[in-house]
Design a protein around this motif. Structure first.
Motif, PDB file in Angstrom:
ATOM      1  N   GLY A 140     -51.730  -8.189  -3.324  1.00 41.60           N
ATOM      2  CA  GLY A 140     -51.948  -7.633  -1.991  1.00 41.60           C
ATOM      3  C   GLY A 140     -51.516  -6.183  -1.882  1.00 41.60           C
ATOM      4  O   GLY A 140     -52.115  -5.400  -1.139  1.00 41.60           O
ATOM      5  N   SER A 141     -50.472  -5.819  -2.612  1.00 43.32           N
ATOM      6  CA  SER A 141     -50.022  -4.421  -2.552  1.00 43.32           C
ATOM      7  C   SER A 141     -51.117  -3.490  -3.019  1.00 43.32           C
ATOM      8  O   SER A 141     -51.464  -2.517  -2.333  1.00 43.32           O
ATOM      9  N   HIS A 182     -47.855  -5.937   7.197  1.00 42.41           N
ATOM     10  CA  HIS A 182     -47.023  -6.102   5.995  1.00 42.41           C
ATOM     11  C   HIS A 182     -46.558  -4.731   5.498  1.00 42.41           C
ATOM     12  O   HIS A 182     -47.323  -3.767   5.510  1.00 42.41           O
ATOM     13  N   VAL A 239     -47.575 -12.086   7.675  1.00 34.78           N
ATOM     14  CA  VAL A 239     -46.678 -12.812   6.781  1.00 34.78           C
ATOM     15  C   VAL A 239     -45.583 -13.538   7.571  1.00 34.78           C
ATOM     16  O   VAL A 239     -45.110 -14.588   7.162  1.00 34.78           O
ATOM     17  N   ASP A 264     -56.442  -6.803   6.425  1.00 33.03           N
ATOM     18  CA  ASP A 264     -55.523  -7.325   5.412  1.00 33.03           C
ATOM     19  C   ASP A 264     -55.493  -8.848   5.555  1.00 33.03           C
ATOM     20  O   ASP A 264     -54.746  -9.402   6.351  1.00 33.03           O
ATOM     21  N   ALA A 266     -54.759 -10.761   2.951  1.00 25.58           N
ATOM     22  CA  ALA A 266     -54.138 -11.172   1.679  1.00 25.58           C
ATOM     23  C   ALA A 266     -53.683 -12.619   1.750  1.00 25.58           C
ATOM     24  O   ALA A 266     -53.959 -13.419   0.857  1.00 25.58           O
ATOM     25  N   ASP A 293     -55.977 -12.357  -1.340  1.00 19.97           N
ATOM     26  CA  ASP A 293     -55.148 -12.620  -2.517  1.00 19.97           C
ATOM     27  C   ASP A 293     -55.395 -14.016  -3.099  1.00 19.97           C
ATOM     28  O   ASP A 293     -54.833 -14.991  -2.606  1.00 19.97           O
ATOM     29  N   HIS A 295     -53.971 -15.126  -5.519  1.00 21.14           N
ATOM     30  CA  HIS A 295     -52.708 -15.693  -5.988  1.00 21.14           C
ATOM     31  C   HIS A 295     -51.855 -16.255  -4.851  1.00 21.14           C
ATOM     32  O   HIS A 295     -50.733 -16.674  -5.077  1.00 21.14           O
ATOM     33  N   LYS A 296     -52.429 -16.313  -3.676  1.00 15.22           N
ATOM     34  CA  LYS A 296     -51.731 -16.990  -2.579  1.00 15.22           C
ATOM     35  C   LYS A 296     -52.371 -18.369  -2.391  1.00 15.22           C
ATOM     36  O   LYS A 296     -52.072 -19.290  -3.142  1.00 15.22           O
TER      37      LYS A 296
HETATM   38  C1  LIG Z   1     -50.512 -10.095   4.915  1.00 15.99           C
HETATM   39  C2  LIG Z   1     -49.988  -9.684   3.566  1.00 15.99           C
HETATM   40  N1  LIG Z   1     -50.376  -8.512   3.037  1.00 15.99           N
HETATM   41  C3  LIG Z   1     -49.944  -8.095   1.841  1.00 15.99           C
HETATM   42  C4  LIG Z   1     -49.052  -8.849   1.116  1.00 15.99           C
HETATM   43  C5  LIG Z   1     -48.558  -8.337  -0.207  1.00 15.99           C
HETATM   44  O1  LIG Z   1     -49.108  -9.098  -1.220  1.00 15.99           O
HETATM   45  P1  LIG Z   1     -48.515  -9.076  -2.701  1.00 15.99           P
HETATM   46  O2  LIG Z   1     -47.160  -9.727  -2.596  1.00 15.99           O
HETATM   47  O3  LIG Z   1     -49.492  -9.849  -3.486  1.00 15.99           O
HETATM   48  O4  LIG Z   1     -48.414  -7.658  -3.142  1.00 15.99           O
HETATM   49  C6  LIG Z   1     -48.612 -10.073   1.621  1.00 15.99           C
HETATM   50  C7  LIG Z   1     -47.654 -10.888   0.883  1.00 15.99           C
HETATM   51  O5  LIG Z   1     -47.158 -11.884   1.340  1.00 15.99           O
HETATM   52  C8  LIG Z   1     -49.101 -10.508   2.878  1.00 15.99           C
HETATM   53  O6  LIG Z   1     -48.732 -11.684   3.409  1.00 15.99           O
END
Ligand SMILES: Cc1ncc(COP(=O)(O)O)c(C=O)c1O
Length: 483
Positions: A140-141, A182, A239, A264, A266, A293, A295-296
């Motif tokens: 997500g980053s 986030h 999050v 976003d 993710a 993501d 991986h979530k």
């Molecule tokens: C809404 C949201 N954006 C971005 C991220 C960041 O993702 P990552 O930890 O894969 O970098 C997260 C992580 O929990 C998230 O919940």
């Protein structure tokens, strides 16, 4: 030469040597004792750099006896602490296969094609149009950096500047997002040279969604001061609580003002699969970029993010590597006759990495294994779990819901008569610590409107209703003991 003892032939045997321990690990028996045993396993691992290699057997023995048994148990059924979980079997074997046989994502080879198929399937699953350019990335980053990099390109191209080529001209810019965004989005602004302070945090409503009127006012105010907008960020699944910003309204604002809308998603984008909340995602399909993501919720191995951007050419201008003489394949024309003659899909021109693993293999594998139906079933089950926690909390005068579930998070707390918020914050913090140390239930915690909350987030395919109820029972029991 003789001291280079690297084995190159026996992956299958080495995996077989570990197989029993890997399967045992995945049964998550007993309590997680890795932290308590840390002196033992650190001592077994913390050796000086060996002058002479100890061979493959020494590696597999330590992996089997010390490393794997003390690994991270975020796949345990009672773990509901993060938005990541450990990967399911098909994702593991596909990643292993990719490591062995697809160690780079480029060139004309099957793993490059699995990137394409994986992205296409994700797009279809999430209802995103097929003309978006997708790319896998590390999470997500990076997905948010790539999306905002494309937004930055768009904003400056409007002013006649190719920012990726010429850099950021003098002036002031803003990214608009709710205060619940986030923190990787703020860091993305820092990395892109806009500065952390370019992210203007917009207030939220009671349900912790961006306040659209406050956003309009902020945009007007900034426009009057000559501050240029780069993007509006909608979070589809925060999050903290899983709140979904009103994407359709944000889209309208963004379109009226010709501003990039980034979603976003993710964590939450997969929520669109559940009809109960699908309408909340309306507008996501028209956004300029969407971060997702795998991986979530999809339980692909950590290191698997994805982002979809509306304009392939613009994304290319923002992130192209530009041709290099040593990059064979870059200039090939016509039908490739060997993998060297083409790059396949040139994902290195759409994100931050040149060399990168073939992440699409795991996404392809999970979706091939369980299909769209399987993923819908997972999401629905997890939304049910969050609603179950809320229902149990509402029915119990010692529990209190702090955020109504939208997706698969329910924030709640234990309450005791006559205690104010400060006392309850302290009580619940101690409760959460005991819960994680003494039981198999591992939610995380957060603050909701200044109140300390226990925050189960259900994305783990192994969790069942028994763990959901077990966690609520344990919160009640420990809370009673502490109050
Ligand atoms: C809404 C949201 N954006 C971005 C991220 C960041 O993702 P990552 O930890 O894969 O970098 C997260 C992580 O929990 C998230 O919940």
């Amino acid at each position: 030469m003789a001291s280079d003892r690297a084995d190159t032939q026996h992956v299958g045997e080495a995996v077989t040597a570990l197989a029993r321990e890997l399967d045992r690990f995945n049964r998550f028996e007993g309590q997680d004792r890795a932290a308590l045993r840390r002196n033992e396993w650190r001592a077994a691992l913390d050796h000086p750099l060996p002058a002479r290699g100890q061979g493959l057997e020494a590696v597999t023995a330590l992996l089997r006896d010390v490393v794997v048994p003390n690994g991270l148990r975020n796949g345990a059924p009672g773990f509901a602490g993060w938005v990541t979980t450990s990967p399911t079997t098909s994702a593991v074997v596909a990643s292993l296969a990719a490591t062995v046989a697809g160690s780079q994502r480029w060139w004309v080879q099957s793993f490059n094609f699995l990137e394409t198929v994986g992205l296409r399937w994700l797009q279809e699953l999430l209802g995103l149009p097929d003309d978006l350019q997708g790319t896998f990335c590390s999470g997500g980053s990076t997905a948010n950096i790539i999306a905002l990099g494309a937004a930055r390109q768009h904003a400056f191209e409007r002013a006649g500047v190719d920012v990726a080529r010429d850099g950021i001209p003098a002036g002031q810019w803003r990214v608009y997002a709710s205060t619940e965004v986030h923190h990787v989005v703020t860091r993305a602004a820092a990395i892109l040279g806009l500065g952390r302070r370019s992210v203007r945090g917009i207030a939220t409503d009671d349900a912790l969604r961006i306040d659209v009127d406050a956003l309009r006012r902020a945009l007007d105010e900034d426009a009057a001061r000559g501050i240029q907008p780069i993007a509006v960020v909608a979070t589809a699944g925060t999050v903290n609580t899983g709140a979904i910003d009103p994407i359709a309204e944000l889209l309208e604002i963004a379109r009226q003002r010709n501003i990039w809308l980034h979603v976003d998603g993710a964590y939450g984008a997969f929520g669109v699969l559940d009809d109960r909340v699908a309408p909340l995602f309306k507008g996501m399909e028209e956004a300029d970029s969407v971060a997702v993501d795998p991986h979530k919720w999809l339980a692909a191995p950590v290191g698997t993010g994805a982002v979809f951007v509306r304009d392939r050419a613009r994304l290319g201008r923002a992130f192209t590597l530009e041709p290099a003489e040593y990059l064979e394949g870059a200039a090939a024309e016509g039908e490739p006759r060997s993998p060297f003659d083409g790059f396949g899909d040139p994902y290195h021109d759409f994100n931050l990495d040149q060399s990168a693993p073939s992440r699409g293999a795991a996404v392809w594998a999970v979706l091939l294994e369980i299909g769209a139906e399987g993923m819908r079933d997972r999401v629905t089950r997890h939304l049910d779990f969050a609603r179950r926690v809320a229902e149990r909390a509402r029915a119990d005068d010692r529990l209190e819901v702090l955020s109504e579930p939208v997706l698969s998070i329910c924030c709640f707390r234990y309450r005791a008569p006559g205690r104010d918020d400060a006392a309850l914050n302290d009580l619940n913090a101690r409760l959460a610590q005991r819960l994680r140390a003494e039981t198999p239930y591992v939610p995380s915690t957060t603050m909701v409107h200044g109140r300390f909350a226990i925050r189960p987030c259900f994305v783990n395919p192994r969790t069942t209703l028994a763990e959901v109820d077990g966690m609520v029972d344990a919160v009640r029991r420990i809370g009673d003991a502490l109050s």
